[in-house]
Design a protein around this motif. Sequence first.
Motif, PDB file in Angstrom:
ATOM      1  N   ALA A  85       0.789  -0.664  -0.169  1.00 39.51           N
ATOM      2  CA  ALA A  85      -0.085  -0.232  -0.199  1.00 39.51           C
ATOM      3  C   ALA A  85       1.213   1.128   0.058  1.00 39.51           C
ATOM      4  CB  ALA A  85      -1.216   0.127   0.960  1.00 39.51           C
ATOM      5  N   ALA A  86       2.348   1.530   0.818  1.00 40.83           N
ATOM      6  CA  ALA A  86       2.540   2.368   1.067  1.00 40.83           C
ATOM      7  C   ALA A  86       3.818   2.245  -0.290  1.00 40.83           C
ATOM      8  CB  ALA A  86       4.003   2.156   2.023  1.00 40.83           C
ATOM      9  N   TYR A  87       3.946   1.827  -1.087  1.00 38.33           N
ATOM     10  CA  TYR A  87       4.619   1.594  -2.356  1.00 38.33           C
ATOM     11  C   TYR A  87       3.697   1.633  -3.518  1.00 38.33           C
ATOM     12  CZ  TYR A  87       8.263   0.172  -6.071  1.00 38.33           C
ATOM     13  OH  TYR A  87       8.984  -0.495  -6.823  1.00 38.33           O
ATOM     14  N   VAL A  88       2.584   1.857  -3.456  1.00 36.28           N
ATOM     15  CA  VAL A  88       1.521   2.198  -4.363  1.00 36.28           C
ATOM     16  C   VAL A  88       1.341   3.342  -4.448  1.00 36.28           C
ATOM     17  CG1 VAL A  88      -0.669   1.830  -5.103  1.00 36.28           C
ATOM     18  CG2 VAL A  88       0.063   0.030  -5.172  1.00 36.28           C
ATOM     19  N   ASN A  89       1.153   3.937  -3.022  1.00 33.15           N
ATOM     20  CA  ASN A  89       1.098   5.917  -2.657  1.00 33.15           C
ATOM     21  C   ASN A  89       2.335   6.217  -3.092  1.00 33.15           C
ATOM     22  OD1 ASN A  89      -0.421   7.778  -1.456  1.00 33.15           O
ATOM     23  ND2 ASN A  89       0.708   7.506   0.725  1.00 33.15           N
ATOM     24  N   LEU A  90       3.728   5.820  -2.683  1.00 35.20           N
ATOM     25  CA  LEU A  90       4.154   6.265  -3.119  1.00 35.20           C
ATOM     26  C   LEU A  90       4.568   6.873  -5.101  1.00 35.20           C
ATOM     27  CD1 LEU A  90       7.391   7.691  -2.944  1.00 35.20           C
ATOM     28  CD2 LEU A  90       8.314   5.160  -2.528  1.00 35.20           C
ATOM     29  N   TYR A  91       3.856   5.313  -5.403  1.00 38.73           N
ATOM     30  CA  TYR A  91       3.634   5.627  -6.963  1.00 38.73           C
ATOM     31  C   TYR A  91       3.234   7.050  -7.653  1.00 38.73           C
ATOM     32  CZ  TYR A  91       2.583   4.106 -11.970  1.00 38.73           C
ATOM     33  OH  TYR A  91       2.380   4.083 -13.511  1.00 38.73           O
ATOM     34  N   LYS A  92       1.961   6.709  -6.847  1.00 44.88           N
ATOM     35  CA  LYS A  92       1.113   7.704  -7.416  1.00 44.88           C
ATOM     36  C   LYS A  92       1.418   9.253  -7.251  1.00 44.88           C
ATOM     37  CE  LYS A  92      -3.108   6.035  -5.341  1.00 44.88           C
ATOM     38  NZ  LYS A  92      -4.339   5.728  -5.315  1.00 44.88           N
ATOM     39  N   ALA A  93       2.096   9.583  -6.198  1.00 40.08           N
ATOM     40  CA  ALA A  93       2.508  10.625  -5.056  1.00 40.08           C
ATOM     41  C   ALA A  93       3.451  11.089  -6.750  1.00 40.08           C
ATOM     42  CB  ALA A  93       3.247  10.634  -4.086  1.00 40.08           C
ATOM     43  N   GLY A  94       4.608  10.314  -7.473  1.00 40.15           N
ATOM     44  CA  GLY A  94       5.593  10.222  -7.768  1.00 40.15           C
ATOM     45  C   GLY A  94       4.825  10.686  -9.128  1.00 40.15           C
ATOM     46  N   ALA A  95       3.732   9.584 -10.217  1.00 43.03           N
ATOM     47  CA  ALA A  95       3.068   9.966 -11.171  1.00 43.03           C
ATOM     48  C   ALA A  95       2.929  10.746 -11.744  1.00 43.03           C
ATOM     49  CB  ALA A  95       1.678   8.417 -11.119  1.00 43.03           C
ATOM     50  N   ALA A  96       2.055  11.098  -9.438  1.00 41.30           N
ATOM     51  CA  ALA A  96       1.014  13.115  -9.507  1.00 41.30           C
ATOM     52  C   ALA A  96       2.264  14.071 -10.064  1.00 41.30           C
ATOM     53  CB  ALA A  96       0.192  13.209  -8.388  1.00 41.30           C
ATOM     54  N   VAL A  97       2.712  13.989  -9.345  1.00 39.54           N
ATOM     55  CA  VAL A  97       3.560  15.222  -9.894  1.00 39.54           C
ATOM     56  C   VAL A  97       4.435  14.792 -11.630  1.00 39.54           C
ATOM     57  CG1 VAL A  97       6.323  15.384  -9.386  1.00 39.54           C
ATOM     58  CG2 VAL A  97       4.939  14.574  -7.341  1.00 39.54           C
ATOM     59  N   ARG A  98       4.929  14.047 -11.433  1.00 34.90           N
ATOM     60  CA  ARG A  98       5.104  14.123 -13.208  1.00 34.90           C
ATOM     61  C   ARG A  98       4.251  14.357 -14.145  1.00 34.90           C
ATOM     62  NH1 ARG A  98       7.466   8.845 -11.573  1.00 34.90           N
ATOM     63  NH2 ARG A  98       5.258   7.946 -12.405  1.00 34.90           N
ATOM     64  N   LEU A  99       3.306  13.847 -13.513  1.00 34.24           N
ATOM     65  CA  LEU A  99       2.211  14.724 -14.953  1.00 34.24           C
ATOM     66  C   LEU A  99       1.078  15.886 -14.787  1.00 34.24           C
ATOM     67  CD1 LEU A  99      -0.125  11.854 -14.320  1.00 34.24           C
ATOM     68  CD2 LEU A  99       0.939  12.144 -16.883  1.00 34.24           C
ATOM     69  N   VAL A 100       1.649  16.778 -13.183  1.00 35.85           N
ATOM     70  CA  VAL A 100       2.083  17.664 -13.214  1.00 35.85           C
ATOM     71  C   VAL A 100       2.746  18.882 -13.560  1.00 35.85           C
ATOM     72  CG1 VAL A 100       0.531  19.604 -11.308  1.00 35.85           C
ATOM     73  CG2 VAL A 100      -0.214  17.311 -11.263  1.00 35.85           C
ATOM     74  N   ASP A 101       3.874  18.164 -12.916  1.00 34.76           N
ATOM     75  CA  ASP A 101       5.402  19.082 -14.366  1.00 34.76           C
ATOM     76  C   ASP A 101       5.379  19.100 -15.803  1.00 34.76           C
ATOM     77  OD1 ASP A 101       7.694  20.584 -13.342  1.00 34.76           O
ATOM     78  OD2 ASP A 101       8.272  18.392 -14.229  1.00 34.76           O
ATOM     79  N   SER A 102       4.963  17.903 -16.270  1.00 38.19           N
ATOM     80  CA  SER A 102       4.668  18.234 -17.742  1.00 38.19           C
ATOM     81  C   SER A 102       3.714  18.724 -18.230  1.00 38.19           C
ATOM     82  CB  SER A 102       4.166  16.575 -18.456  1.00 38.19           C
ATOM     83  OG  SER A 102       4.128  16.924 -19.690  1.00 38.19           O
ATOM     84  N   ASN A 103       2.503  18.995 -17.819  1.00 43.75           N
ATOM     85  CA  ASN A 103       1.150  20.175 -18.246  1.00 43.75           C
ATOM     86  C   ASN A 103       1.314  21.437 -17.617  1.00 43.75           C
ATOM     87  OD1 ASN A 103      -1.820  19.627 -18.595  1.00 43.75           O
ATOM     88  ND2 ASN A 103      -2.460  20.798 -17.430  1.00 43.75           N
ATOM     89  N   LEU A 104       2.414  21.564 -16.629  1.00 41.25           N
ATOM     90  CA  LEU A 104       2.601  23.096 -16.288  1.00 41.25           C
ATOM     91  C   LEU A 104       3.764  23.526 -17.245  1.00 41.25           C
ATOM     92  CD1 LEU A 104       2.928  25.361 -14.375  1.00 41.25           C
ATOM     93  CD2 LEU A 104       4.787  24.118 -13.044  1.00 41.25           C
ATOM     94  N   ALA A 105       4.927  22.773 -17.803  1.00 37.57           N
ATOM     95  CA  ALA A 105       5.443  22.782 -18.595  1.00 37.57           C
ATOM     96  C   ALA A 105       4.914  23.522 -20.050  1.00 37.57           C
ATOM     97  CB  ALA A 105       6.320  21.627 -18.717  1.00 37.57           C
ATOM     98  N   GLN A 106       3.961  22.356 -20.059  1.00 43.66           N
ATOM     99  CA  GLN A 106       3.437  22.949 -21.229  1.00 43.66           C
ATOM    100  C   GLN A 106       2.120  24.657 -21.470  1.00 43.66           C
ATOM    101  OE1 GLN A 106       0.260  19.906 -22.563  1.00 43.66           O
ATOM    102  NE2 GLN A 106       1.778  17.981 -22.622  1.00 43.66           N
TER     103      GLN A 106
END
Length: 441
Positions: free
Chosen positions: A155-176
Amino acid sequence: MNRTYQSRVLLLFCLLGCCMFTNAQESKRITLQEAIDLSIKNSKQLKLSQAKITEAVAATKEASERRLPDVGVNGTYLRVNHPKLDIKTAAGPTDSNAISPGNINQAFLVMANVSLPVFAGFKVKYGIESAQFLEKAAQLDADNDRQGVILNTIAAYVNLYKAGAAVRLVDSNLAQSRARDTDFSNLEQNGTLARNDLLKAQQETSNLELSLLDAQNNLQLAIVNMNLMLGLPEKAQLLTDSSSFVPPTTVKTIEEYEQLAAENRHDLKALDYRQKAARSAVKIAKGDYYPSLALTGGYVAADIPRFLVITNALNAGIGVKYSLSSIWKTNSKIAQAKAREVQLQANMAMLDDNIRLSINQAYLNYLSGVKKIEVYHKALDQATENYRINKNKYANNLLTLTDLLDADVAQLQARLNIAFAQADLVLAYQTLLQKAGLLNQ
């Protein structure tokens, strides 16, 4: 306007500083299996469970040692005053055989006793049996705790993955969004774009910057939580491995998982052993109805200077002990032991119901997760096409900027939904295995 611009520049520098600080630290990519192995190795809960097992083993040894003889040695030294002794014999005081000891002012006494229990109303036998059942229950509790640690790690690993995915997607959208702001600013300076549209675009960028801050905070908290579980330094930067999320090819039916749970759930087996220990406790309580029988032996040595010396005084025999009050006092003990047995039977039935309910819930969550992924993929295709159409319409002045920005947000949300749903599906399946007692396998 200048203050808004200055605030935006300051926020940008803060974001860059955070990124530079993060990149300056060494990042470690860790797989799900590596995380599980580390959590098992460093789990405080499992160390506590192991200590309970050690305690239960010692209790079993203590119960077995009741079969061994009890040996005691007593030594006494007495210092007394000068007693006045008047020892008379049957021959009278004038007899020449009268004893006239000298002054006695000290005495030495040594006693050794040995008692070997032969029969104690079956208390020793059933005491050992009860301790063995409780030892097995403690071991099963540790196995059950191990599964809980594994599931918490997943569960903690999944939460870490989701948090990292959120950062990557928001950062990519922010760059655009920032690139779009640059284009709109040039258009506004050339007089081909309304000032209001530029402000709307810049406001959307600011919202994404705030979202990125929240996502980065969530990521850091997830990393700290993971590090604590794995026994790593809090500042260690962890990266998840998406290849660890392998969805199952097939699943069993609910009935099969319920049957497997009855065979493999460690907490259910532990409760069964505790129920057996309770039955033994009833027999132990009934043991008060019987007498106790033991072989006894002893040795006595005494030295009273100038009066008496005793050596090699050995004795052996059989001791029988029976308390008549046990006839009316034992019934209450038996009633208490039987009540504890009934309580465990009720707890076992309640646990069985909870297991069935949790398996049904986990099974439905898994099926729902599979369906969500299918729906989210369709939603992403729709959101992507909708954004493309709205972008073309906006370029031809057929759509407002607000509609375009809404389409962009919907596209980002659709991407997040897919990333989260894929990780949640793995957690749902592992939860189903844990409820069926199959997570270790």
